[in-house]
Design a protein around this motif. Structure first.
Motif, mmCIF file in Angstrom:
data_model
loop_
_atom_site.group_PDB
_atom_site.id
_atom_site.type_symbol
_atom_site.label_atom_id
_atom_site.label_comp_id
_atom_site.label_asym_id
_atom_site.label_seq_id
_atom_site.Cartn_x
_atom_site.Cartn_y
_atom_site.Cartn_z
ATOM 1 N N PHE A 204 0.834 -1.209 0.000
ATOM 2 C CA PHE A 204 0.000 0.000 0.000
ATOM 3 C C PHE A 204 0.862 1.249 0.000
ATOM 4 C CE2 PHE A 204 0.831 -0.972 4.433
ATOM 5 C CZ PHE A 204 1.046 0.266 5.018
ATOM 6 N N ASP A 205 0.227 2.334 -0.361
ATOM 7 C CA ASP A 205 0.860 3.644 -0.329
ATOM 8 C C ASP A 205 0.525 4.313 0.998
ATOM 9 O OD1 ASP A 205 0.605 6.791 -0.899
ATOM 10 O OD2 ASP A 205 2.115 5.935 -2.242
ATOM 11 N N GLN A 207 -0.080 7.243 1.700
ATOM 12 C CA GLN A 207 -1.182 8.196 1.580
ATOM 13 C C GLN A 207 -2.518 7.530 1.878
ATOM 14 O OE1 GLN A 207 -0.185 11.504 0.821
ATOM 15 N NE2 GLN A 207 -2.194 11.838 1.757
ATOM 16 N N LYS A 208 -2.624 6.256 1.492
ATOM 17 C CA LYS A 208 -3.845 5.502 1.774
ATOM 18 C C LYS A 208 -3.983 5.265 3.277
ATOM 19 C CE LYS A 208 -6.400 1.516 -0.041
ATOM 20 N NZ LYS A 208 -6.309 0.304 -0.901
ATOM 21 N N PHE A 209 -2.877 5.039 3.943
ATOM 22 C CA PHE A 209 -2.882 4.884 5.402
ATOM 23 C C PHE A 209 -3.363 6.169 6.067
ATOM 24 C CE2 PHE A 209 -0.384 5.795 9.278
ATOM 25 C CZ PHE A 209 -0.861 4.802 10.117
ATOM 26 N N ASN A 211 -5.401 8.210 5.077
ATOM 27 C CA ASN A 211 -6.834 8.407 4.861
ATOM 28 C C ASN A 211 -7.658 7.970 6.070
ATOM 29 O OD1 ASN A 211 -9.087 9.081 3.014
ATOM 30 N ND2 ASN A 211 -9.559 6.901 3.208
ATOM 31 N N ASP A 214 -9.305 10.735 7.853
ATOM 32 C CA ASP A 214 -10.373 11.487 7.189
ATOM 33 C C ASP A 214 -11.724 11.083 7.772
ATOM 34 O OD1 ASP A 214 -11.977 12.971 5.546
ATOM 35 O OD2 ASP A 214 -11.568 11.794 3.727
ATOM 36 N N ASN A 218 -14.982 9.522 5.776
ATOM 37 C CA ASN A 218 -15.277 8.136 6.132
ATOM 38 C C ASN A 218 -16.499 8.000 7.042
ATOM 39 O OD1 ASN A 218 -13.043 7.098 4.682
ATOM 40 N ND2 ASN A 218 -11.673 7.552 6.385
ATOM 41 N N SER A 236 -10.740 -0.179 8.157
ATOM 42 C CA SER A 236 -9.755 0.707 7.516
ATOM 43 C C SER A 236 -8.436 -0.026 7.284
ATOM 44 C CB SER A 236 -9.514 1.948 8.390
ATOM 45 O OG SER A 236 -10.687 2.711 8.543
ATOM 46 N N ASN A 239 -8.745 -2.466 4.452
ATOM 47 C CA ASN A 239 -8.826 -1.738 3.186
ATOM 48 C C ASN A 239 -7.452 -1.211 2.766
ATOM 49 O OD1 ASN A 239 -10.229 -0.298 0.974
ATOM 50 N ND2 ASN A 239 -9.667 1.529 2.130
ATOM 51 N N VAL A 240 -6.691 -0.702 3.730
ATOM 52 C CA VAL A 240 -5.385 -0.122 3.417
ATOM 53 C C VAL A 240 -4.414 -1.192 2.930
ATOM 54 C CG1 VAL A 240 -3.336 0.990 4.394
ATOM 55 C CG2 VAL A 240 -5.619 1.854 4.963
ATOM 56 N N SER A 242 -5.131 -4.344 2.094
ATOM 57 C CA SER A 242 -5.759 -5.309 1.166
ATOM 58 C C SER A 242 -5.709 -6.748 1.692
ATOM 59 C CB SER A 242 -5.089 -5.239 -0.215
ATOM 60 O OG SER A 242 -5.216 -3.947 -0.757
#
Length: 325
Positions: A204-205, A207-209, A211, A214, A218, A236, A239-240, A242
């Motif tokens: 993962f990136d 930046q996704k973490f 999130n 947010d 969310n 979360s 999702n981050v 996967s």
């Protein structure tokens, strides 16, 4: 489980302070040295250092050992973030500042690093000692003002509290209300979750973490409900990185099993102290051999006096430091 990882920071602290009577060292110099040395650990070894991190119970409260150990724990979280592709700052002046500033590109997080004794007298810490929302708000404000003053295009998005899940609240609590506040977004993550993110970091990136903070996007609702908070966090995380919910649960259960093995090692240190004291008492009472009942009585009474604190630690570990899956 590698015992060198279980006692990674303890070994460093004990080598510097064999006892509390030694002169105080320059903590910043020690941190600078450990900062370089810890980079040589593999991600797996480093993750063990994180999840097994507890203040040794026999350290004096707020003594030299505890202060150094705590500072090294803050370094540990910064090193975790570096391995996650971020950068970090460890403020040298702690008044009105976060423990660690975690930075990724144009965003940052004000991190409050918690480390506890296993033998503390409560299952979970007092909420006010664990998270002061007003303090996090001030840290974020100060960080953003500092960026503006220096012309840095960066924004602090919220706070992070890191801690041991063996000190998690068993039921609903004000701490979850604080961690779902709509104005100041503060996430609390135990060290095994940090280890899990590190394990899957290539999937993962970052930046996704980020999130996860947010809350508006969310649709996070303010609530004292523990299950609601962790439902959001688990969803979360999956999702981050996967992974499925079942994979997440299996990973966490394995971390918990390993943590409990480390707890046994910490507990053994205290038990050895108790046993050593008892042997010394027994030797001291040898002069009463002709009065066996008096000897046994004296051993029991002196043990209660000399081992009161250690016996309490053992009781607290047995009562509180386990997982109820």
């Amino acid at each position: 489980m590698n015992l060198n990882n279980v006692f990674y920071f303890k070994n460093i602290v004990d080598a510097i302070y064999p006892d509390e009577n030694r002169d105080a060292v320059d903590i910043q110099k020690v941190v600078a040295r450990v900062k370089e040395n810890i980079k040589s650990l593999s991600d797996n070894d480093f993750s063990e250092v994180m999840i097994y991190c507890f203040i040794p119970d026999l350290y004096s409260g707020m003594g030299k050992k505890e202060k150094l150990f705590t500072k090294l724990t803050e370094l540990m979280v910064g090193e975790w973030w570096r391995r996650m592709s971020g950068s970090y700052n460890l403020p040298t002046k702690k008044s009105r500042t976060e423990d660690v500033e975690l930075i990724y590109k144009n965003e940052s997080i004000a991190c409050d690093v918690k480390v506890f004794r296993l033998g503390r007298s409560q299952k979970a810490p007092n909420v006010k000692d664990f998270l002061k929302l007003a303090s996090v708000q001030l840290w974020i404000k100060n960080l953003n003002q500092s960026y503006a003053d220096k012309g840095i295009k960066r924004h602090a998005i919220g706070g992070l509290v890191t801690y041991s899940s063996l000190h998690e609240w068993e039921s609903n609590s004000e701490v979850y209300t604080e961690c779902t506040n709509q104005n100041t977004h503060v996430v609390m993550l135990p060290y095994e979750v940090l280890a899990l993110f590190l394990k899957y970091k290539n999937q993962f990136d970052v930046q996704k973490f980020l999130n996860i903070w947010d809350y508006n996007g969310n649709y996070v609702a303010t609530s004292s409900n523990k299950n609601k908070y962790w439902s959001y966090i688990k969803k979360s995380i999956c999702n981050v990185i996967s992974i499925s919910a079942s994979t997440y649960e299996n990973e966490i259960k394995q971390y918990h099993s390993n943590i409990l093995l480390a707890v046994k090692e910490y507990r053994k240190i205290i038990q050895d102290t108790v046993d050593t004291a008892r042997k010394a008492i027994s030797k001291d009472m040898d002069r009463f051999k002709d009065i066996e009942s008096l000897k046994n009585y004296a051993i029991d009474e002196i043990e209660k006096r000399d081992n009161a604190t250690a016996l309490n630690y053992l009781k607290h570990i047995d009562d509180f430091r386990t997982y109820r899956e």
